[in-house]
Design a protein around this motif. Structure first.
Motif, short mmCIF file in Angstrom:
data_model
loop_
_atom_site.label_atom_id
_atom_site.label_comp_id
_atom_site.label_asym_id
_atom_site.label_seq_id
_atom_site.Cartn_x
_atom_site.Cartn_y
_atom_site.Cartn_z
N ALA A 4 0.83 -1.20 0.00
CA ALA A 4 0.00 0.00 0.00
C ALA A 4 0.87 1.26 0.00
O ALA A 4 0.58 2.22 -0.72
CB ALA A 4 -0.93 0.01 1.20
N THR A 5 1.95 1.24 0.76
CA THR A 5 2.85 2.38 0.82
C THR A 5 3.54 2.59 -0.52
O THR A 5 3.69 3.71 -0.98
CB THR A 5 3.88 2.19 1.95
N GLU A 6 3.96 1.51 -1.16
CA GLU A 6 4.58 1.60 -2.48
C GLU A 6 3.60 2.16 -3.50
O GLU A 6 3.98 2.96 -4.35
CB GLU A 6 5.10 0.24 -2.93
N GLN A 7 2.35 1.76 -3.41
CA GLN A 7 1.32 2.27 -4.31
C GLN A 7 1.09 3.76 -4.09
O GLN A 7 0.90 4.50 -5.05
CB GLN A 7 0.03 1.48 -4.15
N GLU A 8 1.12 4.19 -2.83
CA GLU A 8 0.99 5.62 -2.53
C GLU A 8 2.15 6.41 -3.14
O GLU A 8 1.94 7.47 -3.72
CB GLU A 8 0.96 5.86 -1.02
N PHE A 9 3.36 5.89 -3.00
CA PHE A 9 4.53 6.56 -3.55
C PHE A 9 4.43 6.63 -5.08
O PHE A 9 4.66 7.68 -5.68
CB PHE A 9 5.82 5.85 -3.13
N THR A 10 4.07 5.52 -5.71
CA THR A 10 3.92 5.48 -7.17
C THR A 10 2.85 6.47 -7.63
O THR A 10 3.04 7.19 -8.62
CB THR A 10 3.59 4.05 -7.63
N ALA A 11 1.74 6.53 -6.92
CA ALA A 11 0.67 7.48 -7.26
C ALA A 11 1.17 8.91 -7.14
O ALA A 11 0.86 9.77 -7.99
CB ALA A 11 -0.54 7.25 -6.37
N PHE A 12 1.94 9.19 -6.09
CA PHE A 12 2.50 10.53 -5.91
C PHE A 12 3.41 10.90 -7.08
O PHE A 12 3.29 11.98 -7.65
CB PHE A 12 3.28 10.61 -4.59
N VAL A 13 4.31 9.99 -7.45
CA VAL A 13 5.24 10.26 -8.55
C VAL A 13 4.48 10.45 -9.86
O VAL A 13 4.78 11.37 -10.64
CB VAL A 13 6.30 9.14 -8.68
N ASN A 14 3.47 9.63 -10.11
CA ASN A 14 2.68 9.77 -11.33
C ASN A 14 1.93 11.09 -11.38
O ASN A 14 1.82 11.72 -12.43
CB ASN A 14 1.69 8.61 -11.48
N ALA A 15 1.41 11.52 -10.23
CA ALA A 15 0.63 12.75 -10.18
C ALA A 15 1.50 14.01 -10.21
O ALA A 15 1.15 15.00 -10.85
CB ALA A 15 -0.23 12.77 -8.92
N ARG A 16 2.64 14.00 -9.53
CA ARG A 16 3.42 15.23 -9.36
C ARG A 16 4.78 15.21 -10.05
O ARG A 16 5.52 16.17 -10.00
CB ARG A 16 3.62 15.51 -7.87
#
Length: 174
Positions: A4-16
């Protein structure tokens, strides 16, 4: 790190990621160096991701600013001076309009600024942060931000006389 934490980080990188790359490229002076700077900052953020609370973007931006400034200090290196006596020779179909030529000259002139001055300009004018927010991001006093911005703008005006005309025109369009 959990999935879940890795997915949050990936989502952050994709968004920003694109916005962070724009800032990193402006700080580093070109896109390739900006990509390296951003990759390093994201690696540091990834290692600390579980401990980052709240909005992660300011945290990553601070890593970008600090890494760029400390990198120049550590290596004792400053960007190479660029002669701005004439318009740069660019392959753009053989013709550059005035605004494009001024933008290219400004980009080259930014590379000649000391790291702290470039960071202040990026934060104040590209990121549109207040003087107080810029001081907080760089870990310095408000007066330091104001003086560094003033010196940097004076250098840009001296190197690129068309800078004032371009700024006046863009302000008139607002």
């Amino acid at each position: 790190m959990g999935q879940a934490t890795e997915q949050e980080f990936t989502a952050f990188v994709n968004a920003r990621g694109a916005a962070l790359l724009r800032v990193a490229s402006a700080l580093a002076g070109d896109r390739h160096a900006g990509e390296d700077l951003l990759q390093s900052a994201l690696a540091k953020a990834y290692a600390r991701w579980p401990r980052i609370r709240g909005d992660a973007e300011p945290y990553v931006r601070r890593i970008l600013y600090n890494d760029q400034v400390s990198g120049w200090r550590r290596r004792g290196r400053r960007p190479a001076e660029v002669s701005l006596d004439a318009l740069p020779d660019r392959a753009a179909g053989g013709h550059l309009d005035h605004d494009t030529a001024v933008r290219l000259l400004l980009q080259d002139a930014l590379r000649t600024l000391p790291p702290r001055q470039r960071a202040v300009l990026v934060l104040r004018y590209l990121e549109d942060l207040s003087v107080e927010q810029t001081a907080e991001a760089l870990g310095c006093q408000v007066g330091t931000v104001a003086s560094q911005a003033s010196r940097a703008l004076a250098k840009l005006r001296a190197q690129v006389p068309a800078f004032d005309d371009a700024v006046t025109r863009s302000e008139a369009l607002r």
